[in-house]
Design a protein around this motif. Structure first.
Motif, PDB file in Angstrom:
ATOM      1  N   SER A 287      76.758 -17.773 -41.953  1.00 57.89           N
ATOM      2  CA  SER A 287      76.018 -16.899 -41.194  1.00 57.89           C
ATOM      3  C   SER A 287      75.502 -17.129 -39.911  1.00 57.89           C
ATOM      4  CB  SER A 287      74.422 -17.117 -42.225  1.00 57.89           C
ATOM      5  OG  SER A 287      73.396 -16.535 -41.281  1.00 57.89           O
ATOM      6  N   ASP A 288      76.002 -16.207 -39.200  1.00 63.30           N
ATOM      7  CA  ASP A 288      75.504 -16.150 -37.633  1.00 63.30           C
ATOM      8  C   ASP A 288      73.995 -15.281 -37.780  1.00 63.30           C
ATOM      9  OD1 ASP A 288      75.043 -15.610 -35.097  1.00 63.30           O
ATOM     10  OD2 ASP A 288      77.038 -14.675 -34.624  1.00 63.30           O
ATOM     11  N   PRO A 289      73.023 -15.533 -37.657  1.00 60.98           N
ATOM     12  CA  PRO A 289      71.805 -15.051 -37.739  1.00 60.98           C
ATOM     13  C   PRO A 289      71.204 -14.542 -36.196  1.00 60.98           C
ATOM     14  CG  PRO A 289      71.533 -17.390 -37.792  1.00 60.98           C
ATOM     15  CD  PRO A 289      72.921 -17.316 -37.782  1.00 60.98           C
ATOM     16  N   MET A 290      72.253 -14.672 -35.184  1.00 56.59           N
ATOM     17  CA  MET A 290      71.689 -14.623 -33.836  1.00 56.59           C
ATOM     18  C   MET A 290      72.208 -13.341 -33.285  1.00 56.59           C
ATOM     19  SD  MET A 290      71.851 -18.565 -32.381  1.00 56.59           S
ATOM     20  CE  MET A 290      70.628 -18.398 -31.303  1.00 56.59           C
ATOM     21  N   HIS A 291      73.399 -12.877 -33.346  1.00 57.11           N
ATOM     22  CA  HIS A 291      73.735 -11.962 -32.403  1.00 57.11           C
ATOM     23  C   HIS A 291      73.331 -10.511 -33.111  1.00 57.11           C
ATOM     24  CE1 HIS A 291      76.699 -14.777 -30.964  1.00 57.11           C
ATOM     25  NE2 HIS A 291      76.901 -14.088 -30.105  1.00 57.11           N
ATOM     26  N   GLY A 292      73.101 -10.378 -34.319  1.00 55.48           N
ATOM     27  CA  GLY A 292      72.669  -9.161 -35.019  1.00 55.48           C
ATOM     28  C   GLY A 292      70.991  -8.895 -34.584  1.00 55.48           C
ATOM     29  N   ASN A 293      70.567  -9.961 -34.157  1.00 57.06           N
ATOM     30  CA  ASN A 293      69.048  -9.981 -34.049  1.00 57.06           C
ATOM     31  C   ASN A 293      68.791  -9.825 -32.461  1.00 57.06           C
ATOM     32  OD1 ASN A 293      68.090  -9.751 -36.757  1.00 57.06           O
ATOM     33  ND2 ASN A 293      69.039 -11.622 -36.923  1.00 57.06           N
ATOM     34  N   THR A 294      69.385  -9.544 -31.542  1.00 53.90           N
ATOM     35  CA  THR A 294      69.239  -9.641 -29.980  1.00 53.90           C
ATOM     36  C   THR A 294      68.524  -8.285 -29.748  1.00 53.90           C
ATOM     37  OG1 THR A 294      71.383 -10.745 -29.708  1.00 53.90           O
ATOM     38  CG2 THR A 294      70.262  -9.838 -27.781  1.00 53.90           C
ATOM     39  N   VAL A 295      67.398  -8.755 -29.021  1.00 49.73           N
ATOM     40  CA  VAL A 295      66.473  -7.752 -28.445  1.00 49.73           C
ATOM     41  C   VAL A 295      66.063  -7.841 -27.038  1.00 49.73           C
ATOM     42  CG1 VAL A 295      65.501  -7.299 -30.658  1.00 49.73           C
ATOM     43  CG2 VAL A 295      64.398  -8.924 -29.481  1.00 49.73           C
ATOM     44  N   ARG A 296      65.298  -7.105 -26.484  1.00 50.02           N
ATOM     45  CA  ARG A 296      64.849  -7.322 -25.087  1.00 50.02           C
ATOM     46  C   ARG A 296      63.304  -7.733 -25.448  1.00 50.02           C
ATOM     47  NH1 ARG A 296      68.430  -7.937 -20.762  1.00 50.02           N
ATOM     48  NH2 ARG A 296      70.603  -6.587 -21.771  1.00 50.02           N
ATOM     49  N   SER A 297      62.846  -8.500 -24.380  1.00 51.73           N
ATOM     50  CA  SER A 297      61.352  -8.856 -24.329  1.00 51.73           C
ATOM     51  C   SER A 297      60.791  -7.666 -23.419  1.00 51.73           C
ATOM     52  CB  SER A 297      61.376 -10.393 -23.623  1.00 51.73           C
ATOM     53  OG  SER A 297      61.488 -10.143 -22.107  1.00 51.73           O
ATOM     54  N   ALA A 298      59.237  -7.963 -23.455  1.00 53.57           N
ATOM     55  CA  ALA A 298      58.513  -6.775 -22.414  1.00 53.57           C
ATOM     56  C   ALA A 298      58.967  -6.737 -20.956  1.00 53.57           C
ATOM     57  CB  ALA A 298      57.088  -7.307 -22.651  1.00 53.57           C
ATOM     58  N   GLN A 299      59.613  -8.168 -20.643  1.00 51.87           N
ATOM     59  CA  GLN A 299      60.145  -8.309 -19.280  1.00 51.87           C
ATOM     60  C   GLN A 299      61.312  -7.818 -19.212  1.00 51.87           C
ATOM     61  OE1 GLN A 299      58.418 -10.843 -20.885  1.00 51.87           O
ATOM     62  NE2 GLN A 299      56.389 -10.214 -19.977  1.00 51.87           N
ATOM     63  N   GLY A 300      62.001  -7.545 -20.144  1.00 52.76           N
ATOM     64  CA  GLY A 300      63.537  -6.990 -20.068  1.00 52.76           C
ATOM     65  C   GLY A 300      64.450  -8.210 -20.371  1.00 52.76           C
ATOM     66  N   LEU A 301      64.076  -9.417 -20.526  1.00 53.12           N
ATOM     67  CA  LEU A 301      65.022 -10.337 -20.792  1.00 53.12           C
ATOM     68  C   LEU A 301      65.696 -10.263 -22.190  1.00 53.12           C
ATOM     69  CD1 LEU A 301      63.321 -13.508 -19.408  1.00 53.12           C
ATOM     70  CD2 LEU A 301      65.264 -12.435 -18.334  1.00 53.12           C
ATOM     71  N   LYS A 302      66.898 -10.548 -22.444  1.00 57.73           N
ATOM     72  CA  LYS A 302      67.562 -10.615 -23.593  1.00 57.73           C
ATOM     73  C   LYS A 302      67.047 -11.823 -24.620  1.00 57.73           C
ATOM     74  CE  LYS A 302      72.040  -9.871 -23.619  1.00 57.73           C
ATOM     75  NZ  LYS A 302      73.611 -10.177 -23.527  1.00 57.73           N
ATOM     76  N   ILE A 340      63.603 -22.011 -22.840  1.00 55.11           N
ATOM     77  CA  ILE A 340      62.803 -21.114 -23.811  1.00 55.11           C
ATOM     78  C   ILE A 340      63.557 -19.650 -23.591  1.00 55.11           C
ATOM     79  CG2 ILE A 340      60.630 -20.017 -24.197  1.00 55.11           C
ATOM     80  CD1 ILE A 340      59.416 -22.185 -23.098  1.00 55.11           C
ATOM     81  N   GLU A 341      64.810 -19.468 -24.442  1.00 48.46           N
ATOM     82  CA  GLU A 341      65.502 -18.249 -24.319  1.00 48.46           C
ATOM     83  C   GLU A 341      65.181 -17.428 -25.492  1.00 48.46           C
ATOM     84  OE1 GLU A 341      68.663 -20.635 -21.636  1.00 48.46           O
ATOM     85  OE2 GLU A 341      69.270 -20.238 -23.528  1.00 48.46           O
ATOM     86  N   CYS A 342      65.042 -18.246 -26.623  1.00 47.22           N
ATOM     87  CA  CYS A 342      64.458 -17.425 -28.033  1.00 47.22           C
ATOM     88  C   CYS A 342      63.231 -17.551 -28.019  1.00 47.22           C
ATOM     89  CB  CYS A 342      65.357 -18.020 -29.009  1.00 47.22           C
ATOM     90  SG  CYS A 342      67.053 -17.770 -28.961  1.00 47.22           S
ATOM     91  N   VAL A 343      62.416 -16.702 -28.782  1.00 45.28           N
ATOM     92  CA  VAL A 343      61.095 -16.876 -29.114  1.00 45.28           C
ATOM     93  C   VAL A 343      60.706 -16.975 -30.475  1.00 45.28           C
ATOM     94  CG1 VAL A 343      60.380 -15.348 -27.157  1.00 45.28           C
ATOM     95  CG2 VAL A 343      60.694 -14.342 -29.246  1.00 45.28           C
ATOM     96  N   ASP A 344      59.550 -17.624 -30.903  1.00 49.10           N
ATOM     97  CA  ASP A 344      59.563 -18.013 -32.282  1.00 49.10           C
ATOM     98  C   ASP A 344      59.072 -16.665 -33.117  1.00 49.10           C
ATOM     99  OD1 ASP A 344      60.187 -20.544 -31.530  1.00 49.10           O
ATOM    100  OD2 ASP A 344      57.867 -21.048 -31.304  1.00 49.10           O
ATOM    101  N   THR A 345      58.134 -15.744 -32.438  1.00 47.83           N
ATOM    102  CA  THR A 345      57.893 -14.809 -33.316  1.00 47.83           C
ATOM    103  C   THR A 345      57.855 -13.411 -32.514  1.00 47.83           C
ATOM    104  OG1 THR A 345      55.359 -14.663 -32.665  1.00 47.83           O
ATOM    105  CG2 THR A 345      56.176 -16.261 -34.556  1.00 47.83           C
ATOM    106  N   GLY A 346      57.718 -12.375 -33.472  1.00 50.96           N
ATOM    107  CA  GLY A 346      57.687 -11.028 -32.521  1.00 50.96           C
ATOM    108  C   GLY A 346      56.450 -10.933 -31.527  1.00 50.96           C
ATOM    109  N   ALA A 347      55.582 -11.357 -31.876  1.00 51.13           N
ATOM    110  CA  ALA A 347      54.323 -11.371 -30.849  1.00 51.13           C
ATOM    111  C   ALA A 347      54.629 -11.945 -29.528  1.00 51.13           C
ATOM    112  CB  ALA A 347      53.129 -11.890 -31.553  1.00 51.13           C
ATOM    113  N   ASP A 348      55.506 -12.878 -29.605  1.00 51.84           N
ATOM    114  CA  ASP A 348      55.870 -13.831 -28.426  1.00 51.84           C
ATOM    115  C   ASP A 348      56.787 -12.854 -27.750  1.00 51.84           C
ATOM    116  OD1 ASP A 348      54.560 -15.965 -29.471  1.00 51.84           O
ATOM    117  OD2 ASP A 348      56.461 -16.716 -30.284  1.00 51.84           O
ATOM    118  N   LEU A 349      57.214 -11.623 -27.888  1.00 48.59           N
ATOM    119  CA  LEU A 349      58.042 -10.795 -27.110  1.00 48.59           C
ATOM    120  C   LEU A 349      57.469 -10.484 -25.833  1.00 48.59           C
ATOM    121  CD1 LEU A 349      60.186  -9.039 -29.741  1.00 48.59           C
ATOM    122  CD2 LEU A 349      60.696 -10.601 -28.088  1.00 48.59           C
ATOM    123  N   ALA A 350      55.777 -10.215 -25.888  1.00 50.66           N
ATOM    124  CA  ALA A 350      55.038  -9.849 -25.001  1.00 50.66           C
ATOM    125  C   ALA A 350      54.962 -10.588 -23.837  1.00 50.66           C
ATOM    126  CB  ALA A 350      53.675  -9.575 -25.403  1.00 50.66           C
TER     127      ALA A 350
END
Length: 385
Positions: A287-302, A340-350
C-alpha cells in the motif's frame, strides 16, 4: 519481444549535450556494480516469504533525495528511522523486510515539464539531482549528463555507509533508462543480467505501460521489481503486467504498489484482484497511501492528510483479505527530520502545513511522529486480522 533499448521511453530528460551523454554512459558501463547480485537474490527470497504471508515489507524513504543526503550522518539517520519503524511491524507476527528509498532516489517524473522561475519566465521543472539543480533558473534546470556520474558516486557513498551499519536493502524508481541500462551487469546467481543500481527498483504510475520501455527493462532483469498501480489502471493493464513480470518467475519477484486514493480504492482494487485470480497470490501487495491522497492546503502547498492515508491502508487490507490475499506491506515517503509537510486531519488544511518546516525537494513526507502513527495502525490491522 522488442528490446527495451529499442522502444521510446516516456518521461526522459531532454539532455542538453548528446555527445557528453554518450561519453558518460560509456564510463558508467565500466564502473563496478553498486550492489551485488547475491543480495538481490536474497531479497527475492525474502519477498517470496512475504507473498506467502510469512513476512511484511516496509519500503520507505525520501521522495527525492538530494546529493547532500549521501553524507554519512544523513544515511545513518535515515537507516535508523527505517529499522525502528520496521521493528514496530514485528507485532504482526511476521518477519519485517526493510527496504529504503535511499542511496539512489535521485530522479522524479513530473506532471508538468516547465514552471515559472523567480523572474516569471518559464524554466524546466526540477527532475531530481541526477538530472538538474533545484535552483529556479534556466541554467540550473538544464538537464546535465554529468550529473549521472555524480548520481553513481553519491549512491556508492551512501552504500558504503550502509555497509558499515544496519543491513538495508535499497531501492529507487527506475526512471532514467539510459543510466539503468548502463549499470546492467551479468548475474552470476540467477543468470541473465541484473540492475546493479539498487537491490530492487520500481516502475512508476506514469511509465507502467505494459508495452513500454520501462516495463520491458523490468522484464529483462533478475532483481525483484515493483510497479505502481494508480486508480486509472485497468484490470487488463494489471493482468498484462503480472503476465510480463511475474507469471514465470518466483513469488516475490513482483510487487504491486497500490496508490489509488482513499476515495477510489474500494471501487478499483477489487476489480484488479478478481481479474488476477490465482495469480494474485504470486505478487507482493504493498500500500502506497500517499500519492493518491495529495491535495493543496489553503495556502496552496502540496500536502497529504494522515487520516485519509490511514483510511486507505485500512481499505487496502480489507479488500485483499476479502479475496483471500495477504496485505504485504507499506511503501511510504518519510524523513527523520521534524518537518511539517503532511497534516494530521482535514481541518488542518486551513492552517498547515508549515512553510517554514517544509523542506522536501518534491512531494510532502511524513515526519517521524506521523510515520510511527501510520506504521502502527497498519500493524494493528494485520495483527487483528
Amino acid at each position: 519481444m522488442t528490446a527495451a533499448s529499442e522502444l521510446i521511453a516516456a518521461h526522459q530528460p531532454a539532455w542538453s549535450e548528446p555527445d557528453t551523454l554518450r561519453e558518460v554512459l560509456d564510463r558508467l558501463r565500466w564502473l563496478p556494480p553498486l550492489v551485488e547480485a547475491e543480495d538481490c537474490a536474497c531479497l527475492v527470497e525474502e519477498l517470496a516469504a512475504v507473498a506467502r504471508g510469512e513476512g511484511v515489507v516496509l519500503q520507505a524513504g525520501d521522495c527525492a533525495e538530494l546529493f547532500t543526503d549521501s553524507a554519512p550522518d544523513r544515511i545513518r539517520a535515515k537507516a535508523a528511522q527505517l529499522h525502528e519503524l520496521g521493528g514496530r511491524l514485528r507485532r504482526t507476527g511476521r518477519a519485517p523486510v526493510v527496504v529504503g528509498r535511499l542511496a539512489g532516489q535521485y530522479a522524479k517524473p513530473r506532471s508538468r515539464q516547465t514552471e515559472a522561475g523567480d523572474d516569471g519566465v518559464e524554466i524546466p521543472v526540477y527532475l531530481g539531482d541526477a538530472v538538474n539543480d533545484r535552483a529556479p533558473t534556466g541554467t540550473a534546470r538544464r538537464p546535465d549528463p554529468q550529473r549521472l556520474l555524480a548520481a553513481y558516486a553519491h549512491t556508492s557513498r551512501g552504500l558504503r555507509t550502509l555497509a558499515s551499519g544496519p543491513a538495508t536493502y535499497t531501492s529507487h524508481e527506475a526512471l532514467l533508462l539510459n543510466y539503468e541500462r548502463a549499470l546492467l551487469r551479468p548475474d552470476p546467481v540467477l543468470g541473465g543480467v541484473f540492475a546493479s543500481s539498487a537491490h530492487t527498483v520500481w516502475i512508476g504510475e506514469r511509465t507502467r505501460d505494459p508495452g513500454g520501455a520501462h516495463v520491458e527493462f523490468a522484464a529483462e532483469i533478475t532483481n525483484p521489481v515493483g510497479v505502481k498501480i494508480g486508480p486509472d489502471a485497468t484490470p487488463a493493464d494489471v493482468v498484462a503486467l503480472v503476465a510480463r513480470l511475474a507469471e514465470n518467475g518466483a513469488p516475490g519477484r513482483l510487487s504491486l504498489v497500490v496508490r489509488m486514493g482513499v476515495d477510489r480504492i474500494g471501487e478499483r482494487l477489487p476489480l484488479i484482484v478478481q481479474a488476477l485470480g490465482e495469480h494474485a497470490d504470486r505478487v507482493v501487495w504493498l500500500s502506497d497511501p500517499m500519492h493518491g491522497n495529495t491535495v493543496r492546503s489553503a495556502q496552496g502547498l502540496k500536502t497529504r492528510v494522515l487520516r485519509r492515508m490511514t483510511d486507505e491502508i485500512e481499505r487496502f487490507c480489507a479488500v485483499l483479505r476479502l479475496h483471500g490475499v495477504h496485505p504485504g506491506g507499506l511503501h511510504l515517503e518519510i524523513t527523520p527530520d521534524g518537518v511539517i509537510e503532511c497534516v494530521d486531519t482535514g481541518a488542518d488544511l486551513a492552517t498547515g502545513p508549515d512553510p517554514c518546516r517544509y523542506t522536501s525537494a518534491c512531494d510532502p513526507r511524513l515526519n517521524p511522529h506521523q510515520a510511527v502513527a501510520l506504521v502502527d495502525r497498519f500493524a494493528e490491522v494485520l495483527a487483528t486480522g
